[in-house]
Enzyme design. Structure first.
Site, PDB file in Angstrom:
ATOM      1  N   SER A   7       0.798  -1.225   0.000  1.00 32.51           N
ATOM      2  CA  SER A   7       0.000   0.000   0.000  1.00 32.51           C
ATOM      3  C   SER A   7       0.831   1.276   0.000  1.00 32.51           C
ATOM      4  O   SER A   7       0.322   2.346  -0.327  1.00 32.51           O
ATOM      5  CB  SER A   7      -0.941   0.021   1.208  1.00 32.51           C
ATOM      6  OG  SER A   7      -0.205  -0.088   2.414  1.00 32.51           O
ATOM      7  N   HIS A  63      -1.034   4.558   7.186  1.00 32.19           N
ATOM      8  CA  HIS A  63      -0.275   5.149   6.072  1.00 32.19           C
ATOM      9  C   HIS A  63       0.055   6.612   6.345  1.00 32.19           C
ATOM     10  O   HIS A  63      -0.578   7.248   7.199  1.00 32.19           O
ATOM     11  CB  HIS A  63      -1.080   5.020   4.775  1.00 32.19           C
ATOM     12  CG  HIS A  63      -1.567   3.639   4.517  1.00 32.19           C
ATOM     13  ND1 HIS A  63      -2.858   3.232   4.812  1.00 32.19           N
ATOM     14  CD2 HIS A  63      -0.932   2.551   4.020  1.00 32.19           C
ATOM     15  CE1 HIS A  63      -2.989   1.957   4.504  1.00 32.19           C
ATOM     16  NE2 HIS A  63      -1.849   1.508   4.024  1.00 32.19           N
ATOM     17  N   ASP A 116      -3.908   7.962   8.034  1.00 30.11           N
ATOM     18  CA  ASP A 116      -5.074   7.207   8.490  1.00 30.11           C
ATOM     19  C   ASP A 116      -4.767   6.213   9.607  1.00 30.11           C
ATOM     20  O   ASP A 116      -5.536   5.299   9.855  1.00 30.11           O
ATOM     21  CB  ASP A 116      -5.720   6.470   7.309  1.00 30.11           C
ATOM     22  CG  ASP A 116      -4.757   5.478   6.648  1.00 30.11           C
ATOM     23  OD1 ASP A 116      -3.634   5.301   7.145  1.00 30.11           O
ATOM     24  OD2 ASP A 116      -5.133   4.880   5.615  1.00 30.11           O
TER      25      ASP A 116
END
Length: 365
Positions: free
Chosen positions: A27, A334, A331
């Site tokens: 990610s 991340h 968040d």
């Protein structure tokens, strides 16, 4: 300019640069593959506030804007890397690079996690070996002969990672101990190094292999493993034991890459120190413009670090801060665009790549 007894021999050589970038990872690098994979019916990364800062729409990136890979592309005057799974739509050009990274991906194959009875929590089965399979499949459309491929890949930059973080996140989040996870490090490192070796065998000559971030500074770790024991935290408020774990992984990866350099002396195998590049702003947040600090998430559902597993960013009960540029964490898991920009700058302009990149950047970002 070089001067000899014969006069002027040569002037400063013309500026060289990368013609394409190929990215593998999770990610931290995914520019849309997870979203396109349909692994979840309604993933929150497909909706605002994800993407709100730069793209003004959700792109499948796990941030409010650009990622490290986006800034590297900008630095070399290349377009943002299209996700590999966009190939099926037929509206993307892949000659200048492709992104194979998938949010939630592990370095090791999913089967290992299913065998250990923790496979049910995997976001995706698109591990590093799956991404390498995609690359091999695409390669035949990029170059037809070994000579053509050698010429094409000579000016390509390959980004291997960050990858491996999820190999530890999944077991940590279901109660795995640091001692148990340390035993996993050699397998994870071996997988990353084997992937790097395979890419070199396929023609890659310039590769960046990234280490892991200081996970002990991440809001999700600070929330899940919060403790009243003050000695568990460093001067920056990060969990010392988990940062030490990241450093252990990174040290083992660096050692393995040194062995790989001996095997492939023609390749420039670069270690990217994500840990060092990020630790700077955790150590001195206000120096980097993070007036709201670096440990509290911009987007979340409350709690000491604004990370609440039942109201994660994008879910009911969460909200994003007014100015993400004041936060390093987006968040809870991340980072924000600004944080990724600082990391990318530390890689492209130094000193957090070893050895340095072959070609200097042609653009600022």
């Amino acid at each position: 300019m070089i001067i000899s007894c014969l006069g002027t021999v040569s002037a400063t050589p013309p500026l060289k640069y990368y013609d394409s970038i190929f990215s593998f990872g999770d990610s931290l690098a995914d520019t849309g593959n997870f979203l396109l994979s349909g692994a979840l019916a309604f993933p929150v990364i497909g909706e605002l506030p994800y993407g709100e800062t730069y793209f003004h729409r959700a792109t499948g990136r796990c941030s409010n804007g650009r990622l490290v890979v986006d800034f590297i592309a900008e630095a070399y005057g290349l377009p943002y890397l299209p996700p590999y799974l966009a190939l099926a739509k037929g509206n993307e050009k892949f000659e200048q690079g492709v992104n194979f990274a998938v949010a939630g991906a592990t370095a090791m194959d999913a089967k290992i996690f299913y065998d250990r009875k923790i496979g049910q929590i995997l976001w995706t089965n698109d591990s590093l070996s799956v991404q390498l399979g995609w690359f091999k499949k695409l390669k035949s459309t990029l170059c037809s002969t070994k000579e053509d491929c050698a010429k094409y890949f000579k000016k390509s930059l390959f980004l291997v990672g960050e990858i491996g973080g999820n190999d530890y996140n999944y077991p940590f989040f279901v109660g795995g101990s640091i001692k148990q996870l340390k035993a996993l490090v050699p397998l994870v490192v071996e997988t990353i190094v084997a992937a790097t070796s395979m890419l070199i065998e396929e023609g890659a000559v310039e590769l960046i292999v990234a280490g892991n971030l200081p996970i002990g500074c991440n809001a999700v770790y600070l929330t899940l493993f919060r403790t009243p024991n003050i000695s568990a935290y460093d001067q920056n408020g990060c969990l010392k034991a988990y940062n030490a774990f990241s450093k252990y992984h990174n040290s083992q990866l660096k050692l393995a890459l040194e062995t790989l350099r001996q095997k492939y002396p023609h390749a420039n195998i670069i270690y990217a120190d994500y840990y060092g590049a990020a630790k700077r702003f955790f150590h001195a947040p206000k120096h980097y413009g993070f007036s709201e600090g670096t440990l509290v998430a911009c987007c979340g559902g409350g709690g000491p670090y604004n990370f609440n597993n039942s109201a994660r960013c994008g879910h009911t009960g969460s909200r994003a801060c007014l100015d993400p540029s004041t936060h390093a964490n987006w968040d809870g898991v991340h980072l924000t665009e600004v944080a990724y920009r600082h990391i990318a700058m530390g890689l492209v302009k130094g000193p957090f790549t070893s050895p340095p990149l072959t070609f200097p950047p042609i653009n600022d970002f």
